[in-house]
Design a protein around this motif. Structure first.
Motif, PDB file in Angstrom:
ATOM      1  N   UNK A   3       9.213   4.527  -5.620  1.00  0.00           N
ATOM      2  CA  UNK A   3       9.624   3.435  -4.721  1.00  0.00           C
ATOM      3  C   UNK A   3       8.913   2.128  -5.065  1.00  0.00           C
ATOM      4  N   UNK A   4       7.578   2.186  -5.158  1.00  0.00           N
ATOM      5  CA  UNK A   4       6.800   0.989  -5.494  1.00  0.00           C
ATOM      6  C   UNK A   4       5.812   1.297  -6.627  1.00  0.00           C
ATOM      7  N   UNK A   5       6.315   1.452  -7.850  1.00  0.00           N
ATOM      8  CA  UNK A   5       5.414   1.756  -8.981  1.00  0.00           C
ATOM      9  C   UNK A   5       4.427   0.631  -9.269  1.00  0.00           C
ATOM     10  N   UNK A   6       4.706  -0.584  -8.762  1.00  0.00           N
ATOM     11  CA  UNK A   6       3.811  -1.721  -8.986  1.00  0.00           C
ATOM     12  C   UNK A   6       2.946  -2.032  -7.771  1.00  0.00           C
ATOM     13  N   UNK A   7       2.856  -1.111  -6.818  1.00  0.00           N
ATOM     14  CA  UNK A   7       2.034  -1.323  -5.618  1.00  0.00           C
ATOM     15  C   UNK A   7       0.587  -1.624  -6.020  1.00  0.00           C
ATOM     16  N   UNK A   8      -0.019  -2.588  -5.318  1.00  0.00           N
ATOM     17  CA  UNK A   8      -1.398  -2.969  -5.642  1.00  0.00           C
ATOM     18  C   UNK A   8      -2.406  -1.869  -5.329  1.00  0.00           C
ATOM     19  N   UNK A   9      -2.136  -1.083  -4.279  1.00  0.00           N
ATOM     20  CA  UNK A   9      -3.029   0.016  -3.934  1.00  0.00           C
ATOM     21  C   UNK A   9      -2.215   1.285  -3.735  1.00  0.00           C
ATOM     22  N   UNK A  10      -2.585   2.308  -4.510  1.00  0.00           N
ATOM     23  CA  UNK A  10      -1.917   3.608  -4.396  1.00  0.00           C
ATOM     24  C   UNK A  10      -2.953   4.669  -4.029  1.00  0.00           C
ATOM     25  N   UNK A  11      -2.644   5.442  -3.002  1.00  0.00           N
ATOM     26  CA  UNK A  11      -3.522   6.523  -2.571  1.00  0.00           C
ATOM     27  C   UNK A  11      -2.779   7.844  -2.691  1.00  0.00           C
ATOM     28  N   UNK A  32       3.224  -4.337   3.454  1.00  0.00           N
ATOM     29  CA  UNK A  32       3.801  -3.089   3.950  1.00  0.00           C
ATOM     30  C   UNK A  32       2.905  -1.904   3.582  1.00  0.00           C
ATOM     31  N   UNK A  33       2.865  -0.930   4.480  1.00  0.00           N
ATOM     32  CA  UNK A  33       2.187   0.342   4.212  1.00  0.00           C
ATOM     33  C   UNK A  33       3.255   1.418   4.314  1.00  0.00           C
ATOM     34  N   UNK A  34       3.457   2.155   3.233  1.00  0.00           N
ATOM     35  CA  UNK A  34       4.507   3.160   3.218  1.00  0.00           C
ATOM     36  C   UNK A  34       3.931   4.487   2.735  1.00  0.00           C
ATOM     37  N   UNK A  35       4.278   5.567   3.455  1.00  0.00           N
ATOM     38  CA  UNK A  35       3.780   6.875   3.023  1.00  0.00           C
ATOM     39  C   UNK A  35       4.931   7.829   2.765  1.00  0.00           C
ATOM     40  N   UNK A  51       0.855  -1.189   0.000  1.00  0.00           N
ATOM     41  CA  UNK A  51       0.000   0.000   0.000  1.00  0.00           C
ATOM     42  C   UNK A  51       0.888   1.234   0.000  1.00  0.00           C
ATOM     43  N   UNK A  52       0.796   2.016  -1.052  1.00  0.00           N
ATOM     44  CA  UNK A  52       1.613   3.223  -1.207  1.00  0.00           C
ATOM     45  C   UNK A  52       0.740   4.456  -1.009  1.00  0.00           C
ATOM     46  N   UNK A  53       1.112   5.296  -0.049  1.00  0.00           N
ATOM     47  CA  UNK A  53       0.334   6.505   0.244  1.00  0.00           C
ATOM     48  C   UNK A  53       1.194   7.742   0.007  1.00  0.00           C
TER      49      UNK A  53
END
Length: 231
Positions: free
Chosen positions: A141-149, A130-133, A7-9
């Motif tokens: 950092x995570x262009x392939x993250x399943x959820x981007x907010x 992982x949850x990273x903001x 999860x990328x925030x």
């Protein structure tokens, strides 16, 4: 095995990214990483050595010291989240001051700093769960993250939240100074050459100017569950 996602925030300063990220990590049993704390710790290091002041910024000296700057997170059971350590010392409180806030965006524009921290962040998230903001999680950092907010709110609302947070902590602060800081950080973060703050094409934008924490959490958890239940 239970499915895990990344999860990328991303979003502007003082939009509550860390608050929602901590809530999600706790609910899901995921690792939470506050990348802003990492940039703040490097900024604190530069301030301690007088590499950055109101009148000077000795970039080359900071770059030369980067190999000696060790950053780590240590979970605090009482607080319920991991605190930032700089070269073995807990600096969680020191990095949250207005003085650090004033200099963190200029420090974050340095490509060598970003390269060092992005590499560390990618290593932390290689096993998902992982949850990273931050500012460039979904784009760099995570262009392939399943959820981007992508979190946003008006500058005035964000400054008000930051002001209340610092007042509640006992800091002597001025609202106008905080509002100016929020606006200046927006400008620097959005216009820097290396990894500027931009919304990823597949990110879901969330304006929480008039949204309560409970409503925000429930809305985001619904998005998380949609991703977890997807085959």
């Amino acid at each position: 095995m239970t499915k895990k996602i990344t999860i990328a925030i991303d979003g502007f300063s003082s939009t509550g990214k860390s608050t929602i990220a901590k809530q999600l990590a706790q609910k899901l049993g995921y690792i939470y990483v506050d990348t802003g704390a990492m940039y703040r710790a490097v900024t604190l290091y530069a301030m301690q050595r007088r590499y950055i002041t109101d009148t000077t910024f000795e970039v080359e000296k900071l770059i030369a010291d980067l190999p000696t700057i060790q950053l780590s997170f240590h979970f605090n059971k009482e607080l319920g989240f991991a605190e930032m350590f700089l070269n073995g010392k807990n600096v969680e409180k020191e990095i949250r001051t207005m003085e650090v806030s004033k200099f963190v965006s200029p420090v974050a524009t340095i490509s060598q700093v970003r390269k060092k921290l992005v590499k560390a962040q990618q290593e932390m998230g290689k096993n998902k769960g992982i949850v990273m903001d931050g500012r460039d999680i979904g784009t760099v950092v995570f262009p392939d993250a399943e959820l981007k907010l992508f979190m946003t709110a008006s500058a005035d609302k964000r400054a008000t939240r930051r002001y209340k947070e610092l007042i509640d902590r006992g800091d002597a602060v001025n609202f106008k100074e905080i509002l100016n800081n929020v606006q200046e950080r927006d400008r620097i973060d959005s216009t820097r050459e290396d990894s500027p703050l931009t919304k990823a094409k597949d990110a879901i934008e969330l304006d929480n100017s008039d949204m309560g924490l409970k409503e925000q959490f429930e809305r985001i958890m619904s998005l998380v569950n949609d991703k977890l239940n997807k085959n």
